[in-house]
Write an enzyme that holds these catalytic residues in place. Structure first.
Site, mmCIF file in Angstrom:
data_model
loop_
_atom_site.group_PDB
_atom_site.id
_atom_site.type_symbol
_atom_site.label_atom_id
_atom_site.label_comp_id
_atom_site.label_asym_id
_atom_site.label_seq_id
_atom_site.Cartn_x
_atom_site.Cartn_y
_atom_site.Cartn_z
ATOM 1 N N CYS A 133 -13.906 -34.654 -30.074
ATOM 2 C CA CYS A 133 -13.134 -33.446 -30.366
ATOM 3 C C CYS A 133 -13.140 -33.116 -31.858
ATOM 4 O O CYS A 133 -12.354 -33.679 -32.619
ATOM 5 C CB CYS A 133 -11.703 -33.658 -29.863
ATOM 6 S SG CYS A 133 -10.618 -32.297 -30.269
ATOM 7 N N CYS A 186 -9.810 -31.822 -33.182
ATOM 8 C CA CYS A 186 -8.756 -32.809 -33.425
ATOM 9 C C CYS A 186 -9.040 -33.614 -34.683
ATOM 10 O O CYS A 186 -8.126 -33.958 -35.419
ATOM 11 C CB CYS A 186 -8.651 -33.801 -32.266
ATOM 12 S SG CYS A 186 -8.778 -33.067 -30.651
ATOM 13 N N ASP A 187 -10.302 -33.948 -34.896
ATOM 14 C CA ASP A 187 -10.613 -34.982 -35.883
ATOM 15 C C ASP A 187 -11.416 -34.504 -37.093
ATOM 16 O O ASP A 187 -11.607 -35.277 -38.035
ATOM 17 C CB ASP A 187 -11.390 -36.123 -35.191
ATOM 18 C CG ASP A 187 -10.595 -36.707 -34.034
ATOM 19 O OD1 ASP A 187 -9.357 -36.724 -34.130
ATOM 20 O OD2 ASP A 187 -11.200 -37.125 -33.042
#
Ligand code: NAP
Length: 323
Positions: A145, A148-149
């Site tokens: 992701c 997200c990261d």
């Protein structure tokens, strides 16, 4: 004690929540069993929760962030009388009606819910490479992701694996943070759409690594590099990246229904013609769990709408025939 429900929807992505909006507006007071977070790539709201900007959902001229869109759909369904439970279904019994649904202990004598009609909208999840260190380093440099990261890789050199639209999308997003993004693909030609390919070629931070496969991920507590093999020459080589984003496709979430609902060899549920009917009367399937062709938020939403209409009409017919 078992709770009786008219319509239960399993899944809370665009398909599940659109089905909920329609079922709720038909006064069926649906229950959405929305799942619960178990990893970064598996959480209520489905894959759009892992997406940044959605530019192709009709109606949003400037685009909308994935989580914001899902939050809006959730509230919209709630407004018309949808109930939510944040849990995973552990077992289903579709052999008799009403259908039995278990949440928690799958061996409990009584199901948690008894559903007159069931809409399956469990979606699909990210595939992984299957390397021994990949799982161990998931969340420590290995990710599925970018949204997200990505932030954690400001100024780093990182790699994305895959040749489809997802891989390109992740790679392009990651160029906002990383100094360089290696795009590793096992063939010499991308599967992604032409417009996405062009964007990747035009981005000076993206470097393609063709005909190559990641064979190991290094790192003690976080990723320090990856080992690759050139599939044409057999040569092995290292890339000193600190992040590895895996974007190689998806698998439908259908384990729960094995042996009960008809599915393709790939696990995608089979539906009848252009309807959302499955092989079990009263069970309807919508969204990515039954669509390996389009797999878009808007097609999933459309399919969720169809499932709710199919379920509503089927329940009406049942009532009319005295069931
Ligand atoms: P996909 O189209 O199935 O592509 C998967 C990619 O991963 C392929 O290039 C495949 O290689 C590669 N791959 C698969 N298994 C691998 C393995 N074990 N090791 C290395 N590489 C592997 O999946 P996707 O990119 O997730 O896209 C899914 C669908 O969603 C597509 O229809 C796509 O168009 C759509 N989508 C659209 C957008 C957008 O429009 N913005 C964004 C994301 C996704 P091969 O090419 O060799 O098979």
């Amino acid at each position: 004690m078992t709770e009786d429900r008219q319509v239960v929807i399993i899944g809370s992505g665009p398909a599940g929540l659109t089905a909920a909006i329609y079922a709720a507006r038909a006064q069926l007071n649906p229950l959405v069993i929305e799942g619960e977070p178990s990893s970064t790539s598996d959480q209520p709201g489905g894959q759009l929760m892992l997406t940044t900007e959605v530019e192709n959902f009709p109606g949003f001229v400037q685009g909308i962030m994935g989580p914001e869109l899902m939050g809006a759909l959730r509230e919209q369904a709630a407004r018309f009388g949808t109930d939510y439970v944040t849990a995973k279904v552990s077992r289903v019994d579709l052999s008799a009606r009403p259908f039995g649904l278990w949440v928690g202990d799958p061996d409990a004598a009584e199901p948690t819910y008894a559903a007159r009609a069931l809409i399956v909208a469990t979606g699909a999840k990210s595939l992984m490479l299957g390397l021994p260190n990949e799982e161990r380093l998931l969340g420590y440099g290995v990710s599925t992701c970018a949204t997200c990261d990505g932030f954690f890789f400001r100024g780093h050199e990182i790699a994305v694996v895959g040749g489809g639209d997802s891989a390109i999308e992740e790679a392009l997003f990651l160029t906002r943070f990383a100094d360089k993004v290696f795009l590793i693909h096992r063939r010499g030609e991308l599967r992604a759409s032409k417009v996405m390919q062009q964007r990747a070629h035009d981005n000076p931070k993206v470097e393609f690594v063709w005909h190559s496969q990641v064979i190991d991920v290094h790192g003690d507590t976080k990723v320090s590099g990856i080992r690759l093999r050139n599939l044409e020459t057999g040569d092995e080589f290292e890339l000193g990246v600190t992040g590895l984003f895996v974007a190689i496709g998806h698998q439908p979430n259908t384990d729960l229904f094995k042996g009960q609902l008809d599915m393709e060899d790939s696990g995608y549920l089979r539906t009848v013609g252009s309807t959302t009917y499955t092989n079990v009367e009263g069970v309807f399937a919508s969204g990515d769990v039954q669509d390996h062709r389009y797999r878009q938020a808007i097609t999933a939403a459309g399919s969720g709408c169809a499932a709710a209409i199919d379920a509503e009409r089927w329940l009406e017919d049942q009532a009319a025939s005295g069931h």
